[in-house]
Motif scaffolding. Structure first.
Motif, PDB file in Angstrom:
ATOM      1  N   SER A   5       0.798  -1.536   0.198  1.00 10.05           N
ATOM      2  CA  SER A   5       0.200   0.006  -0.237  1.00 10.05           C
ATOM      3  C   SER A   5       0.850   1.107  -0.193  1.00 10.05           C
ATOM      4  N   VAL A   6       0.741   2.399  -0.467  1.00 14.95           N
ATOM      5  CA  VAL A   6       1.713   3.220  -1.316  1.00 14.95           C
ATOM      6  C   VAL A   6       0.721   4.892   0.188  1.00 14.95           C
ATOM      7  N   HIS A   7       1.118   5.596  -0.253  1.00 14.80           N
ATOM      8  CA  HIS A   7       0.545   7.075  -0.022  1.00 14.80           C
ATOM      9  C   HIS A   7       2.185   8.474   0.320  1.00 14.80           C
ATOM     10  N   ALA A   8       1.808   8.933   0.244  1.00 16.71           N
ATOM     11  CA  ALA A   8       2.815  10.056  -0.298  1.00 16.71           C
ATOM     12  C   ALA A   8       2.592  11.551   0.737  1.00 16.71           C
ATOM     13  N   HIS A   9       4.154  12.461   1.165  1.00 15.60           N
ATOM     14  CA  HIS A   9       3.771  13.497   2.307  1.00 15.60           C
ATOM     15  C   HIS A   9       4.925  13.907   1.785  1.00 15.60           C
ATOM     16  N   ASN A  44       7.452  12.746  -0.923  1.00 18.02           N
ATOM     17  CA  ASN A  44       5.981  13.198  -1.934  1.00 18.02           C
ATOM     18  C   ASN A  44       6.085  12.722  -3.166  1.00 18.02           C
ATOM     19  N   GLN A  45       7.312  11.082  -3.091  1.00 21.77           N
ATOM     20  CA  GLN A  45       6.283  10.179  -4.121  1.00 21.77           C
ATOM     21  C   GLN A  45       5.481   9.233  -3.352  1.00 21.77           C
ATOM     22  N   ASP A  46       4.843   8.594  -4.070  1.00 18.45           N
ATOM     23  CA  ASP A  46       4.283   7.632  -4.023  1.00 18.45           C
ATOM     24  C   ASP A  46       4.866   6.928  -2.906  1.00 18.45           C
ATOM     25  N   HIS A  47       4.959   6.375  -2.292  1.00 15.30           N
ATOM     26  CA  HIS A  47       5.968   4.649  -1.261  1.00 15.30           C
ATOM     27  C   HIS A  47       5.736   4.389  -1.108  1.00 15.30           C
ATOM     28  N   GLY A  48       5.506   3.105  -0.161  1.00 19.47           N
ATOM     29  CA  GLY A  48       5.227   2.213   0.715  1.00 19.47           C
ATOM     30  C   GLY A  48       6.120   0.725   0.943  1.00 19.47           C
ATOM     31  N   VAL A  69       2.478  17.111   9.047  1.00 22.88           N
ATOM     32  CA  VAL A  69       0.926  16.395   8.890  1.00 22.88           C
ATOM     33  C   VAL A  69      -0.265  16.596  10.128  1.00 22.88           C
TER      34      VAL A  69
END
Length: 70
Positions: A5-9, A44-48, A69
């Motif tokens: 699963s990925v997210h970005a921030h 800031n890249q999609d990552h998980g 956050v």
């Protein structure tokens, strides 16, 4: 392969695998890391990540820059 699963921030992140295997997904690339391997990326890249050690435990140290956050 393990589903990640990925997210970005905002911010920078890095990890050092201490035990087992961990699969990371950064943007459209997958990286399989083992004991002693490390990774650094802009968050800031999609990552998980996911445990890629099967039924065995994986351990890692996670490093993250300060970020805002909710």
């Amino acid at each position: 392969p393990e589903e990640v699963s990925v997210h970005a921030h905002e911010g920078d992140e890095a990890a050092l695998v201490l035990q087992g295997r961990v699969r990371f997904r950064i943007a459209d690339e997958a990286y399989d890391l083992g004991e002693g391997d490390s990774i650094y990326f802009l968050a800031n890249q999609d990552h998980g990540y996911a445990n890629a050690s099967g039924s065995e435990q994986a351990k890692m140290i996670w490093f993250a820059s300060e970020r805002k956050v909710d």
